[in-house]
Scaffold this motif. Structure first.
Motif, mmCIF file in Angstrom:
data_model
loop_
_atom_site.group_PDB
_atom_site.id
_atom_site.type_symbol
_atom_site.label_atom_id
_atom_site.label_comp_id
_atom_site.label_asym_id
_atom_site.label_seq_id
_atom_site.Cartn_x
_atom_site.Cartn_y
_atom_site.Cartn_z
ATOM 1 N N CYS A 36 0.484 -1.279 0.307
ATOM 2 C CA CYS A 36 -0.113 0.440 -0.300
ATOM 3 C C CYS A 36 0.522 1.145 0.240
ATOM 4 O O CYS A 36 0.275 1.940 -0.460
ATOM 5 C CB CYS A 36 -0.615 0.097 0.950
ATOM 6 S SG CYS A 36 -2.153 -1.318 0.876
ATOM 7 N N LEU A 43 -1.877 4.259 -7.839
ATOM 8 C CA LEU A 43 -3.479 4.142 -8.119
ATOM 9 C C LEU A 43 -4.317 5.247 -7.651
ATOM 10 O O LEU A 43 -5.321 5.335 -8.487
ATOM 11 C CB LEU A 43 -3.430 3.122 -7.524
ATOM 12 C CG LEU A 43 -2.348 1.691 -7.993
ATOM 13 C CD1 LEU A 43 -3.473 0.708 -6.854
ATOM 14 C CD2 LEU A 43 -2.958 1.510 -8.945
ATOM 15 N N TYR A 71 -10.724 1.661 -2.219
ATOM 16 C CA TYR A 71 -11.276 0.664 -3.208
ATOM 17 C C TYR A 71 -9.448 -0.075 -3.968
ATOM 18 O O TYR A 71 -9.313 -1.470 -3.873
ATOM 19 C CB TYR A 71 -11.491 1.473 -4.762
ATOM 20 C CG TYR A 71 -11.383 0.411 -6.057
ATOM 21 C CD1 TYR A 71 -12.616 0.099 -6.461
ATOM 22 C CD2 TYR A 71 -10.510 0.646 -6.408
ATOM 23 C CE1 TYR A 71 -12.825 -0.921 -7.742
ATOM 24 C CE2 TYR A 71 -10.643 -0.137 -8.038
ATOM 25 C CZ TYR A 71 -11.466 -0.675 -8.264
ATOM 26 O OH TYR A 71 -12.326 -1.850 -8.960
ATOM 27 N N PHE A 72 -8.510 0.169 -3.897
ATOM 28 C CA PHE A 72 -7.538 0.095 -4.190
ATOM 29 C C PHE A 72 -7.126 -0.521 -2.765
ATOM 30 O O PHE A 72 -5.503 -1.301 -2.984
ATOM 31 C CB PHE A 72 -6.007 1.040 -4.011
ATOM 32 C CG PHE A 72 -6.746 1.230 -5.744
ATOM 33 C CD1 PHE A 72 -6.868 0.494 -6.740
ATOM 34 C CD2 PHE A 72 -7.004 2.760 -5.561
ATOM 35 C CE1 PHE A 72 -7.183 0.944 -8.412
ATOM 36 C CE2 PHE A 72 -7.391 2.873 -7.283
ATOM 37 C CZ PHE A 72 -7.359 1.998 -8.502
#
Length: 398
Positions: A36, A43, A71-72
């Motif tokens: 992340c 992203l 979402y990602f």
């Protein structure tokens, strides 16, 4: 995937390390955090921008920042979970060899009455987390925000599905504070109770997400605290027996899921520190809140949500309570007004409740001029201080 490599230890001894839940818990947190932290900035460019909130103090500061990054966050958690989270139920993982594992799976698959044993509950919850993320993301993306009724009903469906996955249409034993014996709940009653807890947890987390890093930091503490509790106490047969807590053989598996999402949250917080460069939106707050509620339920005690998530419940759920209280008071005010001439007390209570802004962190910003940094640090300190105290009251005094 890695967990099931332990069955190859008969070919090469070091493969048995893959069966270490502590190793998988640590790997899940570190790998998710790195993924992340590394990829979210790239992203985030593909996401819609926040339009700001006129009814929130300093809400305009969020305008233009990428929102819906949850979402990602959820998508990046999937490859990590595929690596660390076992695919098969615990009863099949007790096989000593790979051949015995295949044999047991074949037996279960051939018996229709045992089909539900092939469903891994952790992966069922992962599906619910994905569903809650998608509803939140579509709301974040929508030009016209969804109404509370639409969002509330969708949350209710997801929470109800998660509750059914947890109980599998079977009665559930729970333990309660200050009581040594367990209580057995029928699956319909358990489903109703679990759905309510999950719905509260989801919406409280969503309401708390109004200050940079606040919802993420509080959830991070909760998820890692829940992982430690599920692995070291609920999932440890001897310690659970000593503390008079029902042992959950899948406690370590739930700890893996919590630590993976804790790592995801840590990677996101790297970019969400004030002033933030991205916002997780409903797409992130809803699945994180849902998982916090699930962690409390699989511990066997619904009150664990108050231990692991105290500040979030206090901060976020006050809005829901205020709305319900005002509706009740409004009806009471009308009735007393028609029957009694003096209702000054009712007016006073009504005005006091209306003067409190919700969520609580917004009230503190407006009323006491707390800065975002002060709110974040003080809320984190309060939660970090409350958790051990409440944990002692919940677990030890029984």
């Amino acid at each position: 995937m890695l967990y099931h490599l332990k069955f190859l230890s008969e070919l090469w001894g070091p493969f048995r390390m893959m069966g270490s839940h502590l190793l998988l818990i640590s790997f899940a947190a570190i790998a998710a955090a790195i993924l992340c932290c590394r990829f979210l900035p790239r992203l985030a460019r593909r996401l819609p921008c926040d339009r700001g909130k006129a009814f929130v103090k300093d809400g305009a500061l969020s305008k233009g920042k990428p929102t819906g990054i949850g979402y990602f966050m959820v998508l990046l958690s999937l490859p990590v979970l595929i690596l660390v989270l076992p695919f098969f139920p615990a009863n099949t993982d007790e096989a000593a060899t790979f051949g015995e594992l295949l044999s047991r799976l074949g037996t279960l698959a051939s018996d229709p009455s045992q089909w539900h044993l092939l469903l891994n509950r952790q992966w069922g919850i992962v599906f619910c987390l994905f569903a809650s993320m998608m509803t939140g993301y579509l709301d974040d993306k929508s030009i016209v925000p969804w109404g509370p009724i639409k969002k509330g009903l969708l949350d209710l469906v997801i929470c109800f599905s998660a509750a059914l996955i947890l109980c599998r249409f079977h009665a559930i034993d729970i333990w309660l504070p200050f009581v040594k014996s367990t209580v057995t709940l029928s699956w319909p009653l358990y489903t109703i109770l679990a759905t309510l807890i999950l719905w509260v947890s989801m919406n409280a987390t969503n309401c708390t997400d109004g200050v940079d890093g606040l919802a993420g930091s509080l959830t991070l503490i909760s998820l890692f605290g829940s992982a430690a509790f599920l692995y070291g106490i609920v999932g440890h047969e001897q310690i659970a027996q000593y503390l008079l807590i029902p042992h959950n053989p899948e406690g370590a598996r739930w700890a893996i899921l919590c630590s993976a999402y804790g790592g995801v949250t840590a990677g996101y917080l790297w970019h969400n520190a004030h002033p933030s460069s991205m916002l997780m939106g409903d797409a992130g707050s809803r699945p994180l809140g849902l998982l916090a509620g699930v962690a409390a339920l699989v511990s066997g005690n619904p009150f664990v949500i108050l231990v692991m998530f105290p500040v979030v419940i206090l901060d976020g759920f006050t809005g829901v309570l205020k709305m319900a209280f005002l509706k009740i008071m409004n009806a009471f005010h009308i009735n007393t007004g028609s029957q009694n001439g003096d209702n000054s007390n009712v007016h006073w209570i009504f005005r006091v409740v209306r003067s409190i802004r919700c969520p609580l962190h917004d009230h503190l910003k407006v009323k006491y001029n707390w800065s975002p940094g002060q709110i974040l640090l003080r809320f984190v300190l309060i939660q970090a201080g409350l958790m051990p105290l409440l944990f002692f009251l919940l677990v030890k005094i029984r």
